[in-house]
Design an enzyme around this catalytic site. Structure first.
Site, short mmCIF file in Angstrom:
data_model
loop_
_atom_site.label_atom_id
_atom_site.label_comp_id
_atom_site.label_asym_id
_atom_site.label_seq_id
_atom_site.Cartn_x
_atom_site.Cartn_y
_atom_site.Cartn_z
CG ASP A 1 9.84 -36.15 19.26
OD1 ASP A 1 10.39 -35.91 18.17
OD2 ASP A 1 8.74 -35.69 19.60
CG ASP B 1 8.61 -30.07 17.03
OD1 ASP B 1 8.35 -28.94 17.47
OD2 ASP B 1 9.29 -30.27 16.01
CG ASP C 1 4.83 -35.50 20.92
OD1 ASP C 1 3.96 -34.70 20.54
OD2 ASP C 1 5.84 -35.76 20.25
#
Length: 297
Positions: free
Chosen positions: A75, A77, A237
């Site tokens: 990922d 961000d 996250d």
């Protein structure tokens, strides 16, 4: 363009009892990882619920079974970089300018519960349920433009990222970046991090049939790089991203950049780490690394 200071009132999504002027005390975007939370709003936006697989239990067993490792998916961000504080600032300023919640600035708690991890199309509908969707999407575009304006002076790599990238290159591992961010944002972040050439494949959620928390973006990445889910893991996250990875049949390592470990574990993370220097991650990499590195045994 939406007028940044439009006087007309903007419909708020629902009564917002948790919104108040930001507190001066340390909040979710301080250096502490112990503050902040994720809510069920993200799961509601995904419109589906995932059954957690026993194979993805929160331990490293699912990861060590991947040996020899073939690929890693990332990922962007909150995973490659700690970008949430920049997104929060952009949302807070623009929502206040258009009179959202009678002009009272959103709090970090509201951002965490109602915005963080969401896909822009879903956020436009949930934040502005009574607004014309095209107009709501224009607001989201304006917000992304502000993020791109702020990011060059503030975006930082998560600790240990570049050392990990060197390790991946040294072991000839396949890789891809997979994100719900707009393409312009994703390409900017990769450029600022010096990783534009590191990732041969960039998958954007809105360019798939379904974005995260559906598995489509990760399934597309596996297909594009020609990797098996049996020898691949994911760095994420957010609960939304972890659910997407688990639904794709790939173990996920959760980074506690901003969201509490319990939230990530409950979403199905196989391992939790603070950053890319975490000894737990280094131990797993040693167990699953390929037998050769750059053609050498």
């Amino acid at each position: 363009m939406l007028s940044p200071r439009a006087p007309a009132p903007i419909p708020s999504r629902r009564p917002l009892p948790s919104i108040s002027a930001p507190s001066p005390s340390p909040g979710r975007f301080s250096n502490s990882n112990s503050i902040g939370f994720f809510s069920r709003a993200e799961e509601k936006r995904g419109r589906i619920s995932w059954t957690r697989s026993a194979a993805m239990a929160t331990d490293s067993a699912a990861l060590t079974k991947l040996a020899p490792l073939e690929a890693i998916l990332f990922d962007i961000d909150g995973t490659l970089c700690d970008s949430d504080p920049i997104h929060f600032c952009a949302f807070r300023e623009l929502l206040q300018q258009i009179g959202f919640n009678d002009g009272v600035p959103i709090t970090e708690e509201f951002y965490s519960a109602n915005i963080s991890g969401g896909h822009n199309d879903d956020l436009a509908r949930s934040l502005f349920p009574d607004m014309d969707h095209d107009k709501a999407m224009q607001f989201m575009d304006d917000k992304e433009a502000m993020f791109r304006k702020l990011a060059p002076g503030q975006l930082k790599a998560v600790d240990g990222l570049h050392d990990l990238c060197k390790w991946i290159e040294g072991h000839n591992l396949k890789r891809a970046a997979v994100t719900n961010a707009p393409r312009a944002n994703a390409e900017l972040m990769l450029s600022l991090l010096g990783l534009s050439d590191f990732f041969p494949v960039l998958v954007i959620g809105s360019e798939c049939d379904r974005a995260k928390p559906f598995p489509d973006p990760y399934l597309k990445a596996l297909q594009l790089i020609g990797a098996s889910p049996d020898h691949t893991f994911i760095f994420e996250d957010s609960a939304s991203g972890i659910r997407a990875g688990v639904a794709a049949g790939v173990p996920v390592v959760g980074l506690t950049t901003r969201n509490p470990g319990k939230v990530l574990s409950d979403a199905g993370a196989s391992l939790l780490i603070k950053d890319f220097q975490d000894p737990k991650l280094l131990s797993v990499l040693e167990e699953v690394k390929p037998a050769t590195a750059n053609g050498k045994v």
